[in-house]
Scaffold this motif. Structure first.
Motif, PDB file in Angstrom:
ATOM      1  N   GLU A   1       0.978 -18.656  10.489  1.00  0.00           N
ATOM      2  CA  GLU A   1       0.215 -18.829  11.728  1.00  0.00           C
ATOM      3  C   GLU A   1      -0.617 -20.119  11.745  1.00  0.00           C
ATOM      4  OE1 GLU A   1      -1.473 -15.360  13.431  1.00  0.00           O
ATOM      5  OE2 GLU A   1      -0.060 -14.046  12.407  1.00  0.00           O
TER       6      GLU A   1
ATOM      7  N   ARG B   1       3.639   1.779   1.429  1.00  0.00           N
ATOM      8  CA  ARG B   1       4.417   1.967   2.656  1.00  0.00           C
ATOM      9  C   ARG B   1       5.446   0.854   2.770  1.00  0.00           C
ATOM     10  NH1 ARG B   1       4.284   1.008   8.000  1.00  0.00           N
ATOM     11  NH2 ARG B   1       2.840  -0.725   7.727  1.00  0.00           N
TER      12      ARG B   1
ATOM     13  N   GLY C   1       0.808  -1.217   0.000  1.00  0.00           N
ATOM     14  CA  GLY C   1       0.000   0.000   0.000  1.00  0.00           C
ATOM     15  C   GLY C   1       0.842   1.267   0.000  1.00  0.00           C
TER      16      GLY C   1
ATOM     17  N   ALA D   1       5.211  -8.567  15.744  1.00  0.00           N
ATOM     18  CA  ALA D   1       3.890  -8.093  16.149  1.00  0.00           C
ATOM     19  C   ALA D   1       2.973  -7.991  14.934  1.00  0.00           C
ATOM     20  CB  ALA D   1       4.032  -6.722  16.820  1.00  0.00           C
ATOM     21  N   ASN D   2       1.707  -7.695  15.160  1.00  0.00           N
ATOM     22  CA  ASN D   2       0.773  -7.458  14.050  1.00  0.00           C
ATOM     23  C   ASN D   2       1.354  -6.401  13.117  1.00  0.00           C
ATOM     24  OD1 ASN D   2      -1.874  -7.766  16.392  1.00  0.00           O
ATOM     25  ND2 ASN D   2      -1.505  -9.157  14.700  1.00  0.00           N
ATOM     26  N   GLY D   3       1.341  -6.699  11.834  1.00  0.00           N
ATOM     27  CA  GLY D   3       1.799  -5.725  10.846  1.00  0.00           C
ATOM     28  C   GLY D   3       3.304  -5.669  10.672  1.00  0.00           C
TER      29      GLY D   3
ATOM     30  N   HIS E   1       2.592 -15.993  16.934  1.00  0.00           N
ATOM     31  CA  HIS E   1       2.557 -14.885  17.888  1.00  0.00           C
ATOM     32  C   HIS E   1       3.003 -15.315  19.273  1.00  0.00           C
ATOM     33  CE1 HIS E   1       0.902 -11.415  15.752  1.00  0.00           C
ATOM     34  NE2 HIS E   1       0.372 -12.334  14.963  1.00  0.00           N
TER      35      HIS E   1
ATOM     36  N   LYS F   1       5.256 -10.370   8.379  1.00  0.00           N
ATOM     37  CA  LYS F   1       5.436 -11.816   8.233  1.00  0.00           C
ATOM     38  C   LYS F   1       4.747 -12.319   6.954  1.00  0.00           C
ATOM     39  CE  LYS F   1       3.507 -12.402  12.299  1.00  0.00           C
ATOM     40  NZ  LYS F   1       3.285 -11.001  12.736  1.00  0.00           N
ATOM     41  N   THR F   2       3.469 -11.952   6.797  1.00  0.00           N
ATOM     42  CA  THR F   2       2.735 -12.398   5.607  1.00  0.00           C
ATOM     43  C   THR F   2       3.323 -11.771   4.344  1.00  0.00           C
ATOM     44  OG1 THR F   2       0.721 -12.656   6.923  1.00  0.00           O
ATOM     45  CG2 THR F   2       0.433 -12.467   4.533  1.00  0.00           C
ATOM     46  N   THR F   3       3.726 -10.524   4.442  1.00  0.00           N
ATOM     47  CA  THR F   3       4.319  -9.850   3.278  1.00  0.00           C
ATOM     48  C   THR F   3       5.572 -10.594   2.832  1.00  0.00           C
ATOM     49  OG1 THR F   3       3.465  -7.731   4.063  1.00  0.00           O
ATOM     50  CG2 THR F   3       5.273  -7.653   2.471  1.00  0.00           C
TER      51      THR F   3
HETATM   52  N1  LIG Z   1      -3.359  -5.465   0.865  1.00  0.00           N
HETATM   53  C1  LIG Z   1      -2.716  -4.544   1.576  1.00  0.00           C
HETATM   54  N2  LIG Z   1      -2.735  -3.247   1.216  1.00  0.00           N
HETATM   55  C2  LIG Z   1      -2.083  -2.310   1.918  1.00  0.00           C
HETATM   56  N3  LIG Z   1      -1.357  -2.569   3.006  1.00  0.00           N
HETATM   57  C3  LIG Z   1      -1.309  -3.836   3.426  1.00  0.00           C
HETATM   58  C4  LIG Z   1      -1.977  -4.896   2.731  1.00  0.00           C
HETATM   59  N4  LIG Z   1      -1.739  -6.047   3.378  1.00  0.00           N
HETATM   60  C5  LIG Z   1      -0.955  -5.741   4.426  1.00  0.00           C
HETATM   61  N5  LIG Z   1      -0.710  -4.413   4.460  1.00  0.00           N
HETATM   62  C6  LIG Z   1       0.102  -3.708   5.451  1.00  0.00           C
HETATM   63  O1  LIG Z   1       1.424  -4.226   5.389  1.00  0.00           O
HETATM   64  C7  LIG Z   1       1.974  -4.310   6.683  1.00  0.00           C
HETATM   65  C8  LIG Z   1       2.483  -5.716   6.932  1.00  0.00           C
HETATM   66  O2  LIG Z   1       1.379  -6.603   6.961  1.00  0.00           O
HETATM   67  P1  LIG Z   1       1.552  -8.154   7.124  1.00  0.00           P
HETATM   68  O3  LIG Z   1       0.218  -8.766   6.880  1.00  0.00           O
HETATM   69  O4  LIG Z   1       2.673  -8.606   6.308  1.00  0.00           O
HETATM   70  O5  LIG Z   1       1.959  -8.265   8.662  1.00  0.00           O
HETATM   71  P2  LIG Z   1       1.999  -9.540   9.611  1.00  0.00           P
HETATM   72  O6  LIG Z   1       3.281  -9.492  10.343  1.00  0.00           O
HETATM   73  O7  LIG Z   1       1.705 -10.777   8.829  1.00  0.00           O
HETATM   74  O8  LIG Z   1       0.812  -9.196  10.605  1.00  0.00           O
HETATM   75  P3  LIG Z   1      -0.216 -10.160  11.414  1.00  0.00           P
HETATM   76  O9  LIG Z   1       0.550 -10.751  12.540  1.00  0.00           O
HETATM   77  O10 LIG Z   1      -1.256  -9.183  11.875  1.00  0.00           O
HETATM   78  O11 LIG Z   1      -0.757 -11.162  10.436  1.00  0.00           O
HETATM   79  C9  LIG Z   1       0.891  -3.853   7.658  1.00  0.00           C
HETATM   80  O12 LIG Z   1       1.130  -2.502   7.990  1.00  0.00           O
HETATM   81  C10 LIG Z   1      -0.369  -3.978   6.861  1.00  0.00           C
HETATM   82  O13 LIG Z   1      -1.313  -3.027   7.264  1.00  0.00           O
END
Ligand SMILES: Nc1ncnc2c1ncn2[C@@H]1O[C@H](COP(=O)(O)OP(=O)(O)OP(=O)(O)O)[C@@H](O)[C@H]1O
Length: 299
Positions: free
Chosen positions: A192, A47, A45, A68-70, A225, A73-75
């Protein structure tokens, strides 16, 4: 591999990896690097989520991915699957650039909604064969053998004829894990997989995945987590925070000093009763996914 994240690692390729686009884990040389990131920057997005990450994960490692959340990890998983473009840098798996549809990589996504609960466990696993979807009426002999083998690998033969809608969360997790094994991958990315399991099931699931990975020589990245179900089984921790990554053993990474430096703010690592807690200044949990008041501060 060190706990430092600043120096780009020299990735050690497997001499066997280039022979096929889908090498079995047993074809890859132990000691070679399975996953290699060189100065990788990823954005979502608009960022930046992870910045200038360099690391090398040896073939056959069992890695807990924490943050932590965000934290990203998924990215990171999506980038390794070729689903997310890199802003800068390069990522490779088994010595080859990441690409979409790489059958060497098994993936269990986060937030798996249950659809088609009336289908059997067998159909659910089979639905993942080469992108097929629920309820195809016919599978060839090789496809059926692959499904049987995947069910057997996770000890889920008894679930084959049960409607998925009647299964417990832990039983469904086993079927989801079986799906990831269908193509005999050398790398597993599990986002997860312990979510919504009780502590005993968490531990059982980690032990099952660990045993499978060891038996097949698979490299596993498992996001979580709570570090505690992974303790004693992880070879390495990959800890993400503030766009940075720290990779190393639990003893190297899960320390007050290392995590305070990573977060750029005071963080305490507390060990008690064989468990580990990562606590921010003021007493709040650093990693816990949900806000549950006094329910604990597990890493
Ligand atoms: N489709 C999207 N569009 C814009 N920003 C996104 C999108 N998906 C994730 N983000 C942002 O990218 C960042 C990383 O997200 P990501 O899902 O990779 O984190 P995470 O470590 O897997 O979190 P969680 O533990 O909550 O699953 C976060 O700030 C999230 O808001």
């Amino acid at each position: 591999m060190t706990a430092a994240d600043s120096t780009p690692p020299e990735c050690v390729p497997s001499p066997h990896a280039a022979r096929t686009s889908h090498p079995a884990a047993s074809d890859l040389r132990r000691g070679a690097d399975s996953i290699c990131l060189k100065e990788v920057t990823l954005a979502r997005g608009g960022r930046i989520v992870l910045s200038e990450i360099s690391l090398a994960i040896p073939q056959g490692s069992f890695v807990g991915v924490l943050g932590a959340n965000g934290a990203g990890k998924t990215t990171l998983f999506h980038a390794l699957l070729g689903l997310e473009p890199t802003m800068r840098g390069s990522l490779s798996i088994n010595g080859q650039p990441v690409r979409r549809g790489n059958r060497s990589v098994g993936y269990m996504p986060q937030m798996r909604k249950l659809t088609g609960g009336q289908f059997t466990g067998w159909s659910m696993v089979a639905s993942a064969l080469h992108g097929q979807r629920w309820g195809l009426p016919w599978y060839g002999r090789a496809a059926r053998a692959a499904v049987e083998a995947a069910l057997a690998a996770v000890d889920a033969q008894s679930l084959a004829h049960r409607p998925v809608g009647t299964l417990s969360g832990g039983e469904r997790q086993r079927l989801l894990l079986a799906q990831t094994l269908l193509d005999n991958p050398s790398v597993l990315l599990l986002d997860e997989p312990l979510a919504s399991l009780d502590p005993a099931r968490m531990r059982e699931t980690v032990a099952r995945i660990h045993a499978l990975a060891r038996a097949r020589g698979m490299t596993v990245l498992m996001s979580a987590h709570d570090i505690n179900p992974l303790l004693g089984l992880m070879d390495h921790v990959l800890y993400l925070a503030r766009g940075r990554a720290l990779l190393g053993t639990v003893e190297q990474v899960i320390t007050t000093e290392a995590l305070t430096a990573l977060y750029g703010a005071p963080v305490d690592v507390v060990r008690a009763g064989g468990r580990v807690f990562v606590v921010a200044e003021g007493g709040g949990s650093v990693l816990q996914e949900h806000d549950c008041g006094g329910c604990g501060v597990h890493a």
